[in-house]
Design an enzyme around this catalytic site. Structure first.
Site, PDB file in Angstrom:
ATOM      1  N   ALA A  76      -1.593   3.328  11.681  1.00 19.69           N
ATOM      2  CA  ALA A  76      -2.826   4.467  11.664  1.00 19.69           C
ATOM      3  C   ALA A  76      -3.576   4.417  13.142  1.00 19.69           C
ATOM      4  O   ALA A  76      -3.657   3.631  13.607  1.00 19.69           O
ATOM      5  CB  ALA A  76      -3.561   4.312  10.348  1.00 19.69           C
ATOM      6  N   LYS A 128     -10.760   5.757  21.733  1.00 19.86           N
ATOM      7  CA  LYS A 128      -9.206   5.762  22.167  1.00 19.86           C
ATOM      8  C   LYS A 128      -8.566   6.164  20.673  1.00 19.86           C
ATOM      9  O   LYS A 128      -7.745   6.955  20.814  1.00 19.86           O
ATOM     10  CB  LYS A 128      -8.971   4.348  22.552  1.00 19.86           C
ATOM     11  CG  LYS A 128      -9.702   3.907  23.895  1.00 19.86           C
ATOM     12  CD  LYS A 128      -9.251   2.412  24.323  1.00 19.86           C
ATOM     13  CE  LYS A 128      -9.938   2.207  25.678  1.00 19.86           C
ATOM     14  NZ  LYS A 128      -9.404   0.843  26.078  1.00 19.86           N
ATOM     15  N   PRO A 165       5.825  -7.161  15.863  1.00 23.82           N
ATOM     16  CA  PRO A 165       5.624  -6.001  14.592  1.00 23.82           C
ATOM     17  C   PRO A 165       6.981  -5.943  14.090  1.00 23.82           C
ATOM     18  O   PRO A 165       7.931  -5.941  14.944  1.00 23.82           O
ATOM     19  CB  PRO A 165       5.376  -4.827  15.587  1.00 23.82           C
ATOM     20  CG  PRO A 165       4.882  -5.309  16.792  1.00 23.82           C
ATOM     21  CD  PRO A 165       5.302  -6.543  17.072  1.00 23.82           C
ATOM     22  N   ASP A 225       4.480   0.871  13.137  1.00 24.51           N
ATOM     23  CA  ASP A 225       3.881   1.893  12.399  1.00 24.51           C
ATOM     24  C   ASP A 225       2.345   1.729  12.069  1.00 24.51           C
ATOM     25  O   ASP A 225       1.968   0.845  11.242  1.00 24.51           O
ATOM     26  CB  ASP A 225       4.658   2.203  11.025  1.00 24.51           C
ATOM     27  CG  ASP A 225       3.926   3.032   9.923  1.00 24.51           C
ATOM     28  OD1 ASP A 225       3.047   3.778  10.282  1.00 24.51           O
ATOM     29  OD2 ASP A 225       4.563   2.915   8.807  1.00 24.51           O
ATOM     30  N   ASP A 241       8.278  -8.350  12.331  1.00 24.90           N
ATOM     31  CA  ASP A 241       9.078  -9.437  11.749  1.00 24.90           C
ATOM     32  C   ASP A 241       8.564  -9.838  10.205  1.00 24.90           C
ATOM     33  O   ASP A 241       9.422 -10.524   9.735  1.00 24.90           O
ATOM     34  CB  ASP A 241       8.341 -10.539  12.675  1.00 24.90           C
ATOM     35  CG  ASP A 241       9.044 -10.718  13.867  1.00 24.90           C
ATOM     36  OD1 ASP A 241      10.082  -9.907  14.243  1.00 24.90           O
ATOM     37  OD2 ASP A 241       8.679 -11.422  14.762  1.00 24.90           O
ATOM     38  N   SER A 286       1.015  -1.134   0.044  1.00 26.10           N
ATOM     39  CA  SER A 286      -0.035  -0.048   0.137  1.00 26.10           C
ATOM     40  C   SER A 286       0.837   1.121   0.011  1.00 26.10           C
ATOM     41  O   SER A 286       0.411   2.345  -0.191  1.00 26.10           O
ATOM     42  CB  SER A 286      -1.109  -0.039   1.228  1.00 26.10           C
ATOM     43  OG  SER A 286      -0.214  -0.034   2.669  1.00 26.10           O
ATOM     44  N   HIS A 287       2.260   1.074   0.304  1.00 24.53           N
ATOM     45  CA  HIS A 287       2.983   2.310   0.185  1.00 24.53           C
ATOM     46  C   HIS A 287       4.216   2.184  -0.778  1.00 24.53           C
ATOM     47  O   HIS A 287       5.264   2.794  -0.725  1.00 24.53           O
ATOM     48  CB  HIS A 287       3.539   2.423   1.743  1.00 24.53           C
ATOM     49  CG  HIS A 287       2.401   2.921   2.613  1.00 24.53           C
ATOM     50  ND1 HIS A 287       1.743   2.209   3.172  1.00 24.53           N
ATOM     51  CD2 HIS A 287       1.938   4.070   3.072  1.00 24.53           C
ATOM     52  CE1 HIS A 287       0.759   2.768   4.105  1.00 24.53           C
ATOM     53  NE2 HIS A 287       1.078   3.896   4.034  1.00 24.53           N
ATOM     54  N   ARG A 346       7.862  -8.114   7.882  1.00 25.66           N
ATOM     55  CA  ARG A 346       8.462  -7.168   6.720  1.00 25.66           C
ATOM     56  C   ARG A 346       9.928  -7.602   6.818  1.00 25.66           C
ATOM     57  O   ARG A 346      10.472  -7.450   5.663  1.00 25.66           O
ATOM     58  CB  ARG A 346       8.303  -5.740   7.566  1.00 25.66           C
ATOM     59  CG  ARG A 346       8.647  -4.658   6.534  1.00 25.66           C
ATOM     60  CD  ARG A 346       8.376  -3.200   6.889  1.00 25.66           C
ATOM     61  NE  ARG A 346       8.639  -2.828   8.268  1.00 25.66           N
ATOM     62  CZ  ARG A 346       7.842  -2.665   9.484  1.00 25.66           C
ATOM     63  NH1 ARG A 346       6.450  -2.647   9.036  1.00 25.66           N
ATOM     64  NH2 ARG A 346       8.285  -2.238  10.422  1.00 25.66           N
ATOM     65  N   GLY A 367      -4.431   3.929   2.187  1.00 26.25           N
ATOM     66  CA  GLY A 367      -3.954   3.040   1.127  1.00 26.25           C
ATOM     67  C   GLY A 367      -4.617   1.769   0.807  1.00 26.25           C
ATOM     68  O   GLY A 367      -4.784   1.157  -0.035  1.00 26.25           O
ATOM     69  N   ASP A 368      -4.751   0.936   1.885  1.00 25.80           N
ATOM     70  CA  ASP A 368      -5.393  -0.205   2.102  1.00 25.80           C
ATOM     71  C   ASP A 368      -6.877  -0.209   1.530  1.00 25.80           C
ATOM     72  O   ASP A 368      -7.349  -1.092   1.187  1.00 25.80           O
ATOM     73  CB  ASP A 368      -5.206  -0.870   3.410  1.00 25.80           C
ATOM     74  CG  ASP A 368      -3.749  -1.202   3.831  1.00 25.80           C
ATOM     75  OD1 ASP A 368      -3.168  -1.592   3.033  1.00 25.80           O
ATOM     76  OD2 ASP A 368      -3.538  -1.090   5.452  1.00 25.80           O
ATOM     77  N   ARG A 393       1.796   3.705  -5.014  1.00 24.05           N
ATOM     78  CA  ARG A 393       1.910   5.061  -4.791  1.00 24.05           C
ATOM     79  C   ARG A 393       2.238   6.062  -5.853  1.00 24.05           C
ATOM     80  O   ARG A 393       2.416   7.193  -5.661  1.00 24.05           O
ATOM     81  CB  ARG A 393       2.623   5.466  -3.447  1.00 24.05           C
ATOM     82  CG  ARG A 393       2.193   5.068  -2.072  1.00 24.05           C
ATOM     83  CD  ARG A 393       1.114   5.704  -1.426  1.00 24.05           C
ATOM     84  NE  ARG A 393       0.421   5.020  -0.537  1.00 24.05           N
ATOM     85  CZ  ARG A 393      -0.328   5.685   0.461  1.00 24.05           C
ATOM     86  NH1 ARG A 393      -0.518   6.927   0.448  1.00 24.05           N
ATOM     87  NH2 ARG A 393      -0.913   4.981   1.283  1.00 24.05           N
TER      88      ARG A 393
END
Length: 335
Positions: free
Chosen positions: A178, A229, A303, A176, A305, A45-46, A307, A185-186, A50
């Site tokens: 949102a 939240k 988080p 990272d 891993d 998505s990035h 990637r 983007g997703d 893009r």
């Protein structure tokens, strides 16, 4: 069908595209590295997704691809930057060394950025700082696409928060995310692929819950994650990203006179912390105690891993790119 392409070859193609659309040599290289890195790591998505939006921003005159940022030293541990209506990547590239120097000298350093278009993921901004031994945070606001909790129209951006942690002898821990239920983007990718969104992702133009990505993108809005939240965190990102830097709030960004533009010139704030100033024992050892406890509790993947696994696979065997997309990239690179 997909074709595997090397990281360096993808960078070269992307750089050529941005040079063809008015970027300076330096800016084109930074954009290409960032976008190819996202594609390499499976952050589709990035990545090359893009290209269209970035070219729309450049070609419509919404963004200056040759802008040279200005860095201001405003305190022992504080820097300010004006992106001069260019991309945010050159700002961070120019400010990184003095920002780390301040963090080493003072234990903490802050960079507040205004008038810079942040178009990509946040993790590429902060992972390098963690590799240099710093705790790093990034707070970014974008264009209005998220309705505040209990509200009836979009006000906040997807407003990501990034956090990077150095580890001894291995890759940093980086997340990272949102403050919206899903990254914009997703949602766009779901629309392109004809997929519905999970319940609780967004509302349509009448304020009704919807799982249709078209309804969310065409007059609707995303919801914050976790109700009030996520909405509070989105508000915090507006304050830390835009207000602190003297930049535009998400709801103030208006590209209606620039057809095709898709990059918001909101604000960004980066904070570096030297963890050795806080820990009375080994910070690195304490991090590993926590990670071991997380695994023992049943969470098998941390988080970043996935990637890193994608990165190793892509660097060894090439980055898989859809054949149609690759053909278009090569066409654009040819000028």
């Amino acid at each position: 069908m997909t074709t595997r392409i090397s990281f360096d070859d993808l960078i070269a193609l992307l750089k050529a595209i941005f040079l063809n659309h008015g970027c300076s040599e330096h800016v084109a290289q930074l954009l290409a590295l960032n976008m190819a890195g996202a594609e390499r790591d499976g952050a589709h998505s990035h990545g090359i997704f893009r290209i269209k939006g970035n070219l729309g921003s450049l070609d419509s005159g919404w963004l200056d691809g040759k802008a040279v940022p200005a860095i201001e030293d405003v305190g022992p541990a504080f820097m300010r930057a004006d992106g001069r209506n260019g991309f945010s990547l050159p700002v961070l590239d120019l400010a990184a060394a003095p920002l780390m120097e301040k963090a080493r000298a003072n234990g903490i350093a802050i960079l507040a950025v205004r008038k810079a278009h942040h178009f990509s993921a946040v993790w590429p901004d902060i992972e390098p700082f963690a590799r240099e031994g710093f705790l790093a945070l990034a707070m970014v606001n974008s264009m209005a696409s998220v309705v505040p909790h209990g509200g009836h129209r979009k006000l906040y951006g997807t407003n990501p928060l990034g956090f990077a942690v150095p580890r001894a002898g291995t890759d940093p821990l980086v997340f990272d995310q949102a403050s919206s239920a899903m990254a914009n983007g997703d949602v766009q990718i779901a629309r392109r692929e004809g997929r519905q969104l999970p319940p609780g992702t967004g509302i349509d133009s009448d304020g009704n819950p919807t799982t249709d990505p078209n309804a969310v993108l065409e007059g609707g809005a995303l919801l914050p994650f976790g109700g009030h939240k996520g909405s509070s965190i989105a508000m915090m990102m507006e304050i830390m990203g835009a207000a602190l830097a003297g930049s535009d709030y998400s709801f103030e960004i208006d590209w209606s006179k620039h057809p095709g533009a898709a990059t918001p010139h909101g604000g960004q704030t980066y904070i570096l912390i030297d963890p050795q100033r806080g820990a009375v024992n080994s910070f690195a050892d304490r991090i590993e105690v926590l990670i071991e406890a997380i695994h023992d509790a049943g969470q098998t993947r941390l988080p970043s891993d996935r990637r890193y696994a994608n990165r190793r696979e892509s660097m060894a065997n090439g980055i898989p790119v859809d054949d149609t997309a690759l053909e278009e990239i090569r066409r654009l690179a040819g000028g």
